[in-house]
Design an enzyme around this catalytic site. Structure first.
Site, PDB file in Angstrom:
ATOM      1  CG  HIS A 101      39.408  38.245  33.286  1.00  0.00           C
ATOM      2  ND1 HIS A 101      38.539  38.662  34.266  1.00  0.00           N
ATOM      3  CD2 HIS A 101      40.396  39.171  33.250  1.00  0.00           C
ATOM      4  CE1 HIS A 101      38.975  39.796  34.786  1.00  0.00           C
ATOM      5  NE2 HIS A 101      40.094  40.123  34.189  1.00  0.00           N
ATOM      6  CB  SER A 102      41.215  37.278  36.716  1.00  0.00           C
ATOM      7  OG  SER A 102      41.733  37.618  37.979  1.00  0.00           O
ATOM      8  CG  LEU A 103      40.083  32.053  40.149  1.00  0.00           C
ATOM      9  CD1 LEU A 103      41.389  31.759  40.856  1.00  0.00           C
ATOM     10  CD2 LEU A 103      38.937  32.109  41.148  1.00  0.00           C
ATOM     11  CB  ILE A 125      42.569  38.100  29.703  1.00  0.00           C
ATOM     12  CG1 ILE A 125      42.321  37.676  28.256  1.00  0.00           C
ATOM     13  CG2 ILE A 125      42.444  39.618  29.851  1.00  0.00           C
ATOM     14  CD1 ILE A 125      40.913  37.978  27.766  1.00  0.00           C
TER      15      ILE A 125
END
Length: 296
Positions: A101-103, A125
């Site tokens: 997710h993200s980073l 994501i």
């Protein structure tokens, strides 16, 4: 919540902590959270995924219950690549599926470029690579060094009541609803004296995101071999962080083994509206989604 067990993994700098779901003998899926979050971000998603996989969601170094780096060290991409490799080696994984997710997804893209033989599928994501122009390299290096020095000078942590610390989290990220905030804070804070709480993460990671040059980002995308499934929320990063333009610039959206898949929700769709995300991830894990370059 009775759906996972605590897991600890020794790596070169100390102990990583996280949660494991399922049978260790099943195909592994490594799950990495986003910036300043922790592995609880997957607590509502993983129980909805296929039971024939083994999910390991870890607090990355400097986050949650995991070890932070020594005071004289700086957080950068190399630390996180070494962290993932160390986890896989300890677990005995020659290859695995990665979900970020993200980073966490950004870091996994770079890991997959460096160790392409270890990543079977890459599920992102709401992720984007954070980069800076090469002309800003010296400025960025100075900023990181000063961040380490300044953080080391500040020895005490501020304490908050629970409502205060929850309010700060939601003010920082308006995509986090009340339930999501409680889930993240369960692992993201520690109770101190007088019933107050402190944030449970290394202060230095506040300067983390823009940690590779533009040229390095482009090269990582070129070296990325794994089939890549990129879940984008309707009200997520594609609107607020120019994600599609960034991917196009780096060459990710043009890769023939990459596909975008739209899901309902915001940047934390996997936590606030997990069923829609789970439906897509389930199809990916079961081989029901074909990769083909596509722009939303």
């Amino acid at each position: 919540r009775g759906i996972s067990r605590e897991i600890k993994i020794p790596i070169n700098v100390g102990i990583l902590c996280g949660r494991a779901f399922g049978n260790p003998k099943d195909p592994p899926v490594l799950c990495l959270h986003g910036w300043q979050d922790n592995c609880n971000t997957f607590e509502k998603l993983i129980p909805l995924l296929p039971k024939n996989h083994y999910y390991v969601a870890m607090d990355m170094i400097g986050h949650g219950h995991s070890v932070g780096l020594p005071s004289e060290m700086m957080y950068d991409l190399r630390n996180y690549i070494a962290m993932i490799h160390g986890m896989a080696k300890y677990m005995g994984w020659k290859s695995f599926t990665a979900l970020g997710h993200s980073l966490g997804g950004c870091i996994l893209i770079c890991f997959a470029a460096v160790f392409p033989e270890m990543i079977e599928k890459l599920i992102l994501i709401e992720s984007r690579i954070f980069w800076y122009p090469l002309s800003q390299a010296i400025k960025m290096l100075r900023s990181r060094v000063e961040n380490v020095l300044q953080t080391n000078e500040k020895s005490s942590d501020r304490l908050y009541t629970y409502p205060e610390i929850k309010s700060r989290l939601q003010a920082f990220n308006k995509a986090i609803d009340d339930e999501a905030a409680d889930i993240l804070l369960e692992r993201g804070i520690s109770k101190e004296k007088d019933g107050k709480y402190k944030v449970r993460r290394d202060k230095r990671i506040a300067k983390l995101p823009h940690f590779i040059s533009e040229e390095m980002a482009v090269l990582c995308i070129k070296k990325l071999k794994a089939p890549t499934y990129h879940l984008l929320a309707v009200n997520g990063f594609k609107n607020s962080h120019n994600l599609l333009e960034n991917d196009k610039h780096l060459g990710l959206s043009d890769k023939p083994n990459h596909v975008y898949i739209e899901v309902k929700g915001n940047h934390f769709a996997h936590l606030s509206e997990p069923q829609g995300v789970a439906d897509v991830v389930t199809k990916v894990l079961n081989g029901g989604v074909k990769v083909a370059s596509k722009i939303l």
